[in-house]
Design a protein around this motif. Sequence first.
Motif, PDB file in Angstrom:
ATOM      1  N   GLY A  29     -13.876  10.031  -3.158  1.00  0.00           N
ATOM      2  CA  GLY A  29     -14.203   8.693  -2.710  1.00  0.00           C
ATOM      3  C   GLY A  29     -14.507   8.679  -1.223  1.00  0.00           C
ATOM      4  O   GLY A  29     -14.131   9.589  -0.483  1.00  0.00           O
ATOM      5  N   PHE A  30     -15.155   7.614  -0.774  1.00  0.00           N
ATOM      6  CA  PHE A  30     -15.581   7.547   0.629  1.00  0.00           C
ATOM      7  C   PHE A  30     -14.405   7.408   1.598  1.00  0.00           C
ATOM      8  O   PHE A  30     -14.583   7.536   2.798  1.00  0.00           O
ATOM      9  CB  PHE A  30     -16.626   6.450   0.847  1.00  0.00           C
ATOM     10  N   ALA A  31     -13.201   7.143   1.094  1.00  0.00           N
ATOM     11  CA  ALA A  31     -11.976   7.136   1.901  1.00  0.00           C
ATOM     12  C   ALA A  31     -11.023   8.145   1.257  1.00  0.00           C
ATOM     13  O   ALA A  31     -10.111   7.762   0.526  1.00  0.00           O
ATOM     14  CB  ALA A  31     -11.365   5.740   1.946  1.00  0.00           C
ATOM     15  N   PRO A  32     -11.227   9.437   1.491  1.00  0.00           N
ATOM     16  CA  PRO A  32     -10.561  10.463   0.684  1.00  0.00           C
ATOM     17  C   PRO A  32      -9.071  10.659   0.927  1.00  0.00           C
ATOM     18  O   PRO A  32      -8.398  11.278   0.106  1.00  0.00           O
ATOM     19  CB  PRO A  32     -11.325  11.733   1.041  1.00  0.00           C
ATOM     20  N   VAL A  33      -8.514  10.146   2.014  1.00  0.00           N
ATOM     21  CA  VAL A  33      -7.104  10.382   2.316  1.00  0.00           C
ATOM     22  C   VAL A  33      -6.258   9.258   1.732  1.00  0.00           C
ATOM     23  O   VAL A  33      -6.560   8.077   1.910  1.00  0.00           O
ATOM     24  CB  VAL A  33      -6.872  10.496   3.837  1.00  0.00           C
ATOM     25  N   GLY A  34      -5.204   9.643   1.022  1.00  0.00           N
ATOM     26  CA  GLY A  34      -4.271   8.673   0.462  1.00  0.00           C
ATOM     27  C   GLY A  34      -4.554   8.368  -0.997  1.00  0.00           C
ATOM     28  O   GLY A  34      -5.637   8.581  -1.512  1.00  0.00           O
ATOM     29  N   HIS A  35      -3.524   7.832  -1.657  1.00  0.00           N
ATOM     30  CA  HIS A  35      -3.584   7.487  -3.079  1.00  0.00           C
ATOM     31  C   HIS A  35      -4.325   6.170  -3.272  1.00  0.00           C
ATOM     32  O   HIS A  35      -4.120   5.222  -2.515  1.00  0.00           O
ATOM     33  CB  HIS A  35      -2.157   7.373  -3.622  1.00  0.00           C
ATOM     34  N   LYS A  36      -5.163   6.110  -4.280  1.00  0.00           N
ATOM     35  CA  LYS A  36      -5.841   4.861  -4.620  1.00  0.00           C
ATOM     36  C   LYS A  36      -4.789   3.808  -4.949  1.00  0.00           C
ATOM     37  O   LYS A  36      -3.897   4.042  -5.739  1.00  0.00           O
ATOM     38  CB  LYS A  36      -6.779   5.056  -5.807  1.00  0.00           C
ATOM     39  N   GLN A  37      -4.919   2.627  -4.321  1.00  0.00           N
ATOM     40  CA  GLN A  37      -3.973   1.553  -4.576  1.00  0.00           C
ATOM     41  C   GLN A  37      -4.642   0.283  -5.071  1.00  0.00           C
ATOM     42  O   GLN A  37      -4.060  -0.441  -5.860  1.00  0.00           O
ATOM     43  CB  GLN A  37      -3.176   1.239  -3.309  1.00  0.00           C
ATOM     44  N   PHE A  38      -5.860   0.023  -4.573  1.00  0.00           N
ATOM     45  CA  PHE A  38      -6.505  -1.247  -4.879  1.00  0.00           C
ATOM     46  C   PHE A  38      -7.981  -1.042  -5.198  1.00  0.00           C
ATOM     47  O   PHE A  38      -8.623  -0.116  -4.680  1.00  0.00           O
ATOM     48  CB  PHE A  38      -6.392  -2.212  -3.694  1.00  0.00           C
ATOM     49  N   GLU A  39      -8.493  -1.935  -5.979  1.00  0.00           N
ATOM     50  CA  GLU A  39      -9.916  -1.936  -6.280  1.00  0.00           C
ATOM     51  C   GLU A  39     -10.714  -2.019  -4.976  1.00  0.00           C
ATOM     52  O   GLU A  39     -10.400  -2.817  -4.098  1.00  0.00           O
ATOM     53  CB  GLU A  39     -10.244  -3.141  -7.163  1.00  0.00           C
ATOM     54  N   GLY A  40     -11.701  -1.145  -4.847  1.00  0.00           N
ATOM     55  CA  GLY A  40     -12.581  -1.177  -3.691  1.00  0.00           C
ATOM     56  C   GLY A  40     -12.084  -0.430  -2.467  1.00  0.00           C
ATOM     57  O   GLY A  40     -12.754  -0.430  -1.444  1.00  0.00           O
ATOM     58  N   ASP A  41     -10.924   0.246  -2.559  1.00  0.00           N
ATOM     59  CA  ASP A  41     -10.410   0.933  -1.365  1.00  0.00           C
ATOM     60  C   ASP A  41     -11.092   2.277  -1.103  1.00  0.00           C
ATOM     61  O   ASP A  41     -10.886   2.903  -0.075  1.00  0.00           O
ATOM     62  CB  ASP A  41      -8.892   1.071  -1.390  1.00  0.00           C
ATOM     63  N   GLY A  42     -11.927   2.750  -2.041  1.00  0.00           N
ATOM     64  CA  GLY A  42     -12.679   3.987  -1.834  1.00  0.00           C
ATOM     65  C   GLY A  42     -11.857   5.241  -1.950  1.00  0.00           C
ATOM     66  O   GLY A  42     -12.347   6.335  -1.672  1.00  0.00           O
ATOM     67  N   ARG A  43     -10.612   5.120  -2.380  1.00  0.00           N
ATOM     68  CA  ARG A  43      -9.737   6.291  -2.488  1.00  0.00           C
ATOM     69  C   ARG A  43      -9.758   6.860  -3.906  1.00  0.00           C
ATOM     70  O   ARG A  43      -9.994   6.141  -4.871  1.00  0.00           O
ATOM     71  CB  ARG A  43      -8.306   5.915  -2.129  1.00  0.00           C
ATOM     72  N   THR A  44      -9.458   8.134  -3.996  1.00  0.00           N
ATOM     73  CA  THR A  44      -9.299   8.821  -5.271  1.00  0.00           C
ATOM     74  C   THR A  44      -7.805   8.861  -5.575  1.00  0.00           C
ATOM     75  O   THR A  44      -7.006   9.159  -4.688  1.00  0.00           O
ATOM     76  CB  THR A  44      -9.883  10.246  -5.171  1.00  0.00           C
ATOM     77  N   PRO A  45      -7.409   8.545  -6.814  1.00  0.00           N
ATOM     78  CA  PRO A  45      -5.972   8.519  -7.139  1.00  0.00           C
ATOM     79  C   PRO A  45      -5.289   9.865  -6.909  1.00  0.00           C
ATOM     80  O   PRO A  45      -5.942  10.909  -6.873  1.00  0.00           O
ATOM     81  CB  PRO A  45      -5.942   8.181  -8.632  1.00  0.00           C
ATOM     82  N   GLU A  46      -3.976   9.812  -6.793  1.00  0.00           N
ATOM     83  CA  GLU A  46      -3.124  10.995  -6.761  1.00  0.00           C
ATOM     84  C   GLU A  46      -2.042  10.779  -7.806  1.00  0.00           C
ATOM     85  O   GLU A  46      -1.577   9.656  -8.002  1.00  0.00           O
ATOM     86  CB  GLU A  46      -2.491  11.168  -5.377  1.00  0.00           C
ATOM     87  N   GLY A  47      -1.659  11.838  -8.491  1.00  0.00           N
ATOM     88  CA  GLY A  47      -0.618  11.727  -9.511  1.00  0.00           C
ATOM     89  C   GLY A  47      -1.041  12.392 -10.802  1.00  0.00           C
ATOM     90  O   GLY A  47      -2.023  13.140 -10.851  1.00  0.00           O
ATOM     91  N   SER A  48      -0.295  12.087 -11.856  1.00  0.00           N
ATOM     92  CA  SER A  48      -0.536  12.686 -13.172  1.00  0.00           C
ATOM     93  C   SER A  48      -1.191  11.664 -14.093  1.00  0.00           C
ATOM     94  O   SER A  48      -0.677  10.558 -14.272  1.00  0.00           O
ATOM     95  CB  SER A  48       0.785  13.160 -13.780  1.00  0.00           C
ATOM     96  N   TYR A  49      -2.306  12.068 -14.674  1.00  0.00           N
ATOM     97  CA  TYR A  49      -3.091  11.209 -15.549  1.00  0.00           C
ATOM     98  C   TYR A  49      -3.592  12.051 -16.728  1.00  0.00           C
ATOM     99  O   TYR A  49      -3.269  13.231 -16.836  1.00  0.00           O
ATOM    100  CB  TYR A  49      -4.279  10.611 -14.774  1.00  0.00           C
ATOM    101  N   LEU A  50      -4.387  11.438 -17.591  1.00  0.00           N
ATOM    102  CA  LEU A  50      -5.020  12.134 -18.709  1.00  0.00           C
ATOM    103  C   LEU A  50      -6.522  11.906 -18.663  1.00  0.00           C
ATOM    104  O   LEU A  50      -6.976  10.869 -18.158  1.00  0.00           O
ATOM    105  CB  LEU A  50      -4.495  11.592 -20.048  1.00  0.00           C
ATOM    106  N   LEU A  51      -7.263  12.840 -19.213  1.00  0.00           N
ATOM    107  CA  LEU A  51      -8.680  12.589 -19.467  1.00  0.00           C
ATOM    108  C   LEU A  51      -8.705  11.708 -20.712  1.00  0.00           C
ATOM    109  O   LEU A  51      -8.133  12.071 -21.738  1.00  0.00           O
ATOM    110  CB  LEU A  51      -9.431  13.894 -19.708  1.00  0.00           C
ATOM    111  N   ASP A  52      -9.319  10.530 -20.611  1.00  0.00           N
ATOM    112  CA  ASP A  52      -9.164   9.582 -21.714  1.00  0.00           C
ATOM    113  C   ASP A  52     -10.446   9.060 -22.340  1.00  0.00           C
ATOM    114  O   ASP A  52     -10.392   8.310 -23.315  1.00  0.00           O
ATOM    115  CB  ASP A  52      -8.276   8.418 -21.288  1.00  0.00           C
ATOM    116  N   ARG A  53     -11.601   9.422 -21.808  1.00  0.00           N
ATOM    117  CA  ARG A  53     -12.848   8.938 -22.402  1.00  0.00           C
ATOM    118  C   ARG A  53     -14.023   9.727 -21.832  1.00  0.00           C
ATOM    119  O   ARG A  53     -13.901  10.390 -20.822  1.00  0.00           O
ATOM    120  CB  ARG A  53     -13.030   7.446 -22.165  1.00  0.00           C
TER     121      ARG A  53
END
Length: 158
Positions: A52-76
């Motif tokens: 994302g255009f704001a690569p540092v930090g965990h995604k918290q809100f819509e439009g923040d430009g961050r990529t999430p951090e944590g454990s997820y699944l490929l779902d679709r």
Amino acid sequence: MGGLAAFLSGCASKFRSYDGPEVTRLRMYKAERLLVLDGADGVLRTYPIGLGFAPVGHKQFEGDGRTPEGSYLLDRRNPDSLFHLSIGISYPNEADIAYAKTQGQSPGGDIFIHGGPRRGIDPMDVRDWTAGCISVTDDQIEEIYAMVRNGTPIDIYA
């Protein structure tokens, strides 16, 4: 002959087949801009990535430009993606939703691993250009799309 080769390459499918070892997990390292596909016996493939255009930090809100951090699944999967092919990540999870709610915000969603946009930008030329997704080249997403299955875990590290 050259014209025939060019014509036939234009007919090539973006859907590849894969008959190698099962991908059991993905690991993504944001700081290193690296995606790792693991199998039962170790690393199967690695790929450089854009974020994302704001690569540092965990995604918290819509439009923040961050990529999430944590454990997820490929779902679709989206074979008709505007970004060549795309594979969805299960963001937001319950904790992401709960935190955003305490802040009166939407956590956002639609986080994908995807290729470049159809308008011709090479995702590796413009490193962190997405709205929070993980970008790879079109050739790489074709390979990843063939290798992974829905339900495969992905761990995203800072």
